[in-house]
Scaffold this motif. Structure first.
Motif, short mmCIF file in Angstrom:
data_model
loop_
_atom_site.label_atom_id
_atom_site.label_comp_id
_atom_site.label_asym_id
_atom_site.label_seq_id
_atom_site.Cartn_x
_atom_site.Cartn_y
_atom_site.Cartn_z
N ALA A 96 0.78 -1.06 0.07
CA ALA A 96 -0.01 -0.06 0.18
C ALA A 96 0.83 1.19 -0.19
CB ALA A 96 -0.68 0.04 1.13
N VAL A 97 0.46 2.39 -0.47
CA VAL A 97 1.09 3.75 -0.37
C VAL A 97 1.06 4.15 0.80
CG1 VAL A 97 1.13 5.93 -1.14
CG2 VAL A 97 0.57 4.23 -2.78
N ARG A 98 2.02 4.35 1.67
CA ARG A 98 2.17 4.94 3.09
C ARG A 98 3.10 6.27 3.33
NH1 ARG A 98 0.12 0.68 6.06
NH2 ARG A 98 0.24 -1.25 4.94
N PRO A 99 2.65 7.25 4.06
CA PRO A 99 3.50 8.26 4.39
C PRO A 99 4.95 7.72 4.99
CG PRO A 99 1.97 7.98 5.96
CD PRO A 99 1.57 6.79 5.03
N VAL A 100 5.88 8.55 4.52
CA VAL A 100 6.97 8.65 5.21
C VAL A 100 7.26 9.64 5.98
CG1 VAL A 100 9.83 8.30 4.75
CG2 VAL A 100 8.08 6.93 3.61
N TYR A 101 7.83 9.84 7.30
CA TYR A 101 7.93 10.94 8.21
C TYR A 101 9.51 10.78 8.43
CZ TYR A 101 3.20 11.34 8.64
OH TYR A 101 1.63 11.25 8.34
N THR A 102 9.95 11.98 8.54
CA THR A 102 11.40 12.17 8.72
C THR A 102 11.83 13.04 10.13
OG1 THR A 102 13.52 12.64 7.61
CG2 THR A 102 11.88 14.29 7.32
N LEU A 103 12.91 13.21 10.67
CA LEU A 103 13.02 13.94 11.73
C LEU A 103 12.78 15.43 11.48
CD1 LEU A 103 14.36 14.19 14.62
CD2 LEU A 103 16.55 14.11 13.69
N ASN A 104 12.24 16.01 12.15
CA ASN A 104 11.79 17.57 12.18
C ASN A 104 12.91 18.61 12.57
OD1 ASN A 104 10.62 19.94 11.79
ND2 ASN A 104 8.94 19.37 13.44
N PRO A 105 13.45 19.20 11.74
CA PRO A 105 14.50 20.37 11.92
C PRO A 105 14.06 21.09 13.10
CG PRO A 105 14.24 20.33 9.55
CD PRO A 105 12.90 19.49 10.12
N ALA A 106 12.69 21.76 13.20
CA ALA A 106 12.52 22.48 14.42
C ALA A 106 12.51 21.67 15.87
CB ALA A 106 10.90 23.13 14.24
N PHE A 107 12.26 20.33 15.69
CA PHE A 107 12.67 19.54 16.94
C PHE A 107 13.94 19.55 17.26
CE2 PHE A 107 13.08 15.42 18.89
CZ PHE A 107 11.98 15.43 19.84
N VAL A 108 14.74 19.30 16.24
CA VAL A 108 16.20 19.04 16.24
C VAL A 108 16.64 20.29 17.17
CG1 VAL A 108 18.50 19.02 15.32
CG2 VAL A 108 16.77 17.65 14.61
N LYS A 109 16.06 21.45 16.74
CA LYS A 109 16.61 22.67 17.52
C LYS A 109 16.25 23.19 18.66
CE LYS A 109 16.44 25.50 12.86
NZ LYS A 109 15.45 26.62 12.43
N GLY A 110 15.50 22.06 19.38
CA GLY A 110 14.79 22.17 20.85
C GLY A 110 13.77 22.89 20.71
N GLN A 111 12.90 23.30 19.85
CA GLN A 111 11.76 23.89 19.92
C GLN A 111 10.56 22.88 20.31
OE1 GLN A 111 11.13 25.93 16.17
NE2 GLN A 111 12.82 27.03 16.26
N ASP A 112 9.62 23.65 20.84
CA ASP A 112 8.20 22.75 21.08
C ASP A 112 7.56 22.48 19.86
OD1 ASP A 112 6.33 21.42 22.32
OD2 ASP A 112 5.06 23.23 22.96
N ALA A 113 8.10 21.28 19.03
CA ALA A 113 7.64 20.93 17.40
C ALA A 113 7.46 19.44 17.76
CB ALA A 113 8.58 21.48 16.71
N PRO A 114 6.67 19.11 16.56
CA PRO A 114 6.48 17.91 16.47
C PRO A 114 7.83 17.12 16.21
CG PRO A 114 4.93 18.85 15.23
CD PRO A 114 5.60 19.86 15.70
N VAL A 115 7.96 15.76 16.66
CA VAL A 115 9.26 15.11 16.56
C VAL A 115 9.41 14.87 14.91
CG1 VAL A 115 10.31 12.99 16.88
CG2 VAL A 115 8.83 13.95 18.52
#
Length: 275
Positions: A96-115
């Motif tokens: 099936a077609v599935r979404p691929v998620y990747t590490l979020n740059p804003a999360f890396v920066k330490g912000q209150d953001a999605p992983v």
């Protein structure tokens, strides 16, 4: 999951959105960067599945599998494949077609953001001769189109293991994780080495990736210096060599970087350490 030929196999697909610079282990990618605010809808998935099943996409897959044969035999990769050879590959979609998620740059920066942030949709395919590949699809205007084909099935198989959570990749070290109930656990050996067998809370993972990558995001002195360095998934500490290097595309964590990082770093690392 057969992944050892990903780097060279991706190189022959440069015309569909990604140009590989195999000598440097890097990539240049056209298209959107990670999108934390976007989640593909069922309509998106259906449209992407239709695009993946279109005759043009099947022809691209067939050509890809022929080129993969050439690479595995140590031959120069031809710019065009013989029609008879393509027909013999008879490619078919196998997942099936599935979404691929990747590490979020804003999360890396330490912000209150999605992983994790959405990067692209993926679907697995196989040839009649037993090869496996994954097509990546990105949104173009109001529709979806194939932007890359890569050997192996990681990008199609791991997202299928969400189990009510979110599966995402930390492409810099070729790690796949599941985020569920506020905890991040590893789905492949590299990820398990990174966060341990029991996983870690989100806050601990934020600290981990901030330590690894925060000083190497776009605009950082590290990125401007053009330095290379290596990372181990256990500590995130530099090892001072190019082997398994994450540095060439750490700076790509910004706009447009999810696709570049996933293509360049993952492919380069898998070529060096096939499994």
């Amino acid at each position: 999951m057969r992944t050892s030929a990903k780097l060279a196999a991706s190189a022959v697909t440069a015309g569909i959105g990604v140009t590989m610079l195999a000598g440097a282990g890097t990539a240049l990618a056209a298209g959107p960067g990670p999108s934390p605010a976007y989640t593909p809808s069922p309509a998106d998935t259906a449209a992407a599945a239709k695009a993946a099943a279109a005759p043009a996409a099947r022809e691209r897959l067939a050509s890809f599998f022929v080129h993969l044969d050439e690479h595995q035999r140590g031959k120069l990769i031809s710019r065009s494949a013989a029609k008879a050879a393509e027909a013999a590959k008879a490619p078919a979609l196998e997942s099936a077609v599935r979404p691929v998620y990747t590490l979020n740059p804003a999360f890396v920066k330490g912000q209150d953001a999605p992983v994790a942030a959405f990067a692209y949709l993926a679907v697995g395919a196989r040839s009649a001769t037993g090869q496996h590949a994954t097509m990546w699809l990105t949104r173009q205007g109001t529709g979806w189109q194939v932007m890359n084909v890569i050997s192996g099935t990681d990008e199609a198989a791991y997202p299928a293991r969400a189990g009510g959570g979110t599966v995402f990749t930390e492409p810099q070290i070729n790690a796949w994780y599941r985020l569920k109930d506020g905890r991040i656990t590893g789905l492949n050996p590299t990820a398990t080495t990174s966060v341990g067998k029991r996983g870690v809370p989100v806050a601990a993972y934020r600290t981990l990736v901030h330590t690894r990558y925060a000083d190497k995001l776009p605009g950082s002195p590290y990125q401007r210096s053009g330095r290379l360095g290596g990372y181990t998934p256990r500590t995130g500490a530099g090892n001072g060599s190019d082997e398994g290097s994450a540095a060439p595309l750490l700076s790509a964590l910004g706009a447009g970087g999810a696709l570049a990082a996933a293509t360049g770093i993952v492919a380069a690392r898998r070529k060096r350490a096939p499994r």
